[in-house]
Enzyme design. Sequence first.
Site, short mmCIF file in Angstrom:
data_model
loop_
_atom_site.label_atom_id
_atom_site.label_comp_id
_atom_site.label_asym_id
_atom_site.label_seq_id
_atom_site.Cartn_x
_atom_site.Cartn_y
_atom_site.Cartn_z
N SER A 52 0.88 -1.19 0.00
CA SER A 52 0.00 0.00 0.00
C SER A 52 0.91 1.22 0.00
O SER A 52 1.52 1.53 1.02
CB SER A 52 -0.86 0.03 1.26
OG SER A 52 -1.60 -1.14 1.40
N LYS A 101 -7.16 1.90 -2.56
CA LYS A 101 -6.72 1.49 -1.22
C LYS A 101 -6.76 2.67 -0.24
O LYS A 101 -7.17 2.52 0.92
CB LYS A 101 -5.30 0.90 -1.30
CG LYS A 101 -4.67 0.54 0.03
CD LYS A 101 -5.36 -0.63 0.72
CE LYS A 101 -4.76 -0.86 2.11
NZ LYS A 101 -5.37 -1.98 2.82
N LYS A 141 0.73 5.68 8.32
CA LYS A 141 1.41 5.71 7.01
C LYS A 141 0.39 5.88 5.89
O LYS A 141 0.55 6.73 5.00
CB LYS A 141 2.21 4.40 6.86
CG LYS A 141 2.94 4.21 5.57
CD LYS A 141 2.19 3.39 4.54
CE LYS A 141 1.93 1.96 4.92
NZ LYS A 141 1.29 1.19 3.85
P1 NAD Z 1 5.63 -5.92 7.51
O1 NAD Z 1 6.37 -4.77 8.08
O2 NAD Z 1 5.21 -7.04 8.40
O3 NAD Z 1 6.46 -6.58 6.30
C1 NAD Z 1 7.26 -5.87 5.42
C2 NAD Z 1 8.46 -6.75 5.05
O4 NAD Z 1 9.27 -6.06 4.10
C3 NAD Z 1 9.35 -7.06 6.26
O5 NAD Z 1 9.54 -8.45 6.37
C4 NAD Z 1 10.67 -6.34 5.92
O6 NAD Z 1 11.82 -7.02 6.40
C5 NAD Z 1 10.62 -6.33 4.40
N1 NAD Z 1 11.46 -5.29 3.84
C6 NAD Z 1 11.47 -3.96 4.12
N2 NAD Z 1 12.39 -3.34 3.37
C7 NAD Z 1 12.97 -4.28 2.59
C8 NAD Z 1 13.99 -4.26 1.61
N3 NAD Z 1 14.63 -3.13 1.30
N4 NAD Z 1 14.35 -5.42 1.01
C9 NAD Z 1 13.72 -6.58 1.32
N5 NAD Z 1 12.74 -6.66 2.25
C10 NAD Z 1 12.37 -5.53 2.87
O7 NAD Z 1 4.36 -5.28 6.78
P2 NAD Z 1 3.00 -6.02 6.37
O8 NAD Z 1 2.03 -5.94 7.49
O9 NAD Z 1 3.30 -7.33 5.75
O10 NAD Z 1 2.47 -5.00 5.23
C11 NAD Z 1 3.02 -4.96 3.93
C12 NAD Z 1 2.18 -3.99 3.11
O11 NAD Z 1 0.82 -4.46 3.07
C13 NAD Z 1 2.13 -2.56 3.70
O12 NAD Z 1 2.12 -1.62 2.68
C14 NAD Z 1 0.80 -2.57 4.47
O13 NAD Z 1 0.25 -1.26 4.59
C15 NAD Z 1 -0.04 -3.46 3.58
N6 NAD Z 1 -1.16 -4.12 4.24
C16 NAD Z 1 -1.01 -4.66 5.48
C17 NAD Z 1 -2.11 -5.27 6.10
C18 NAD Z 1 -1.99 -5.86 7.49
O14 NAD Z 1 -3.03 -6.17 8.07
N7 NAD Z 1 -0.80 -6.05 8.03
C19 NAD Z 1 -3.35 -5.32 5.46
C20 NAD Z 1 -3.47 -4.79 4.18
C21 NAD Z 1 -2.37 -4.19 3.56
#
Ligand code: NAD
Length: 294
Positions: free
Chosen positions: A95, A170, A238
Amino acid sequence: MKIGFIGLGIMGKPMAKNLLKNGYDLTVYDLVPAAVEEVAACGAKAAACIREAAEGMDVLMTMLPNSPQVKEVMLGAEGAAQWLQPGSVLIDMSSINPVASREIAAALAEKGVEMLDAPVSGGEPKAIDGTLAFMVGGKEAIFEAHKPLLKCMGASVTRVGEIGAGNVAKLCNQVVVAVNIAAVSEALMLGQKCGVSPEAVYQAIRGGLAGSTVMDAKAPMMLSGNFAPGFRIDLHIKDLNNVLDAAKSVDAPTPLASQVMEMMKILHHDGEGSSDHSALLKFYEKLAGEEVRA
Ligand code: NAD
């Protein structure tokens, strides 16, 4: 079809596992080696760097926190753009700001690489079940060709428009969710202050016009004082930042999103950034000087 997948957090990990269950050839990478090992144990190939996850892939999927991370992973010094072959496709499911999606797509287009922005709604439980809702922006033909891939992870896969449109949808989703949680918090506190059980108020109104998916997901958490994420306050801040940026750029009015953003920022400074966004209730509890409980 060879697929690279970068970003194995709360969402990316179960989504990658669902692609593996459907027999896709998957190579995965994350900054956290333990996350890579966990998905590799389910049948993925482990990549040690972005290049290994991108080079020679037909499709690269990303599930990263926000615009800066997606830009860095795609366009940075070690970025995937330089390793992707012409004709390949980036599907970014993070997102992020729609403006960033369009910038990344424009940079990739110069290399003959296509892009879909495909953020999701649904959270971790639906990521595990493979029942997420995808909102997709990009060319129709690219969307149709890759819909089966998204269907492995989502119950609903909807093309909203051209590149960036997925992230616009979104942002709209996140406004409705944030304002709805604030309204549920306000209503439950009002009920309790008026001497009526908030649990009874919830049960009485959930089947009527006020009822919503958000109410049914979040009111039980509020009433039991369970604020384990779920979707963290910091991630919602965010998203609302991206809402306000996007709104400013097109002069769209967002008084409600701005207000809830301020509430969430206060909670962040109170140490609640990692709590579920249902902890918005705590803002009302602070004002009222009492807790809402069933
Ligand atoms: P998270 O922080 O759990 O996961 C993000 C991952 O990206 C982490 O494992 C991190 O190590 C990795 N990462 C960050 N920078 C990196 C890089 N440079 N190289 C490689 N890996 C890297 O976040 P999440 O909850 O999985 O959310 C991911 C996306 O989905 C976000 O944009 C969030 O807004 C969206 N989202 C989350 C949810 C939720 O309920 N958690 C629901 C809908 C949408």
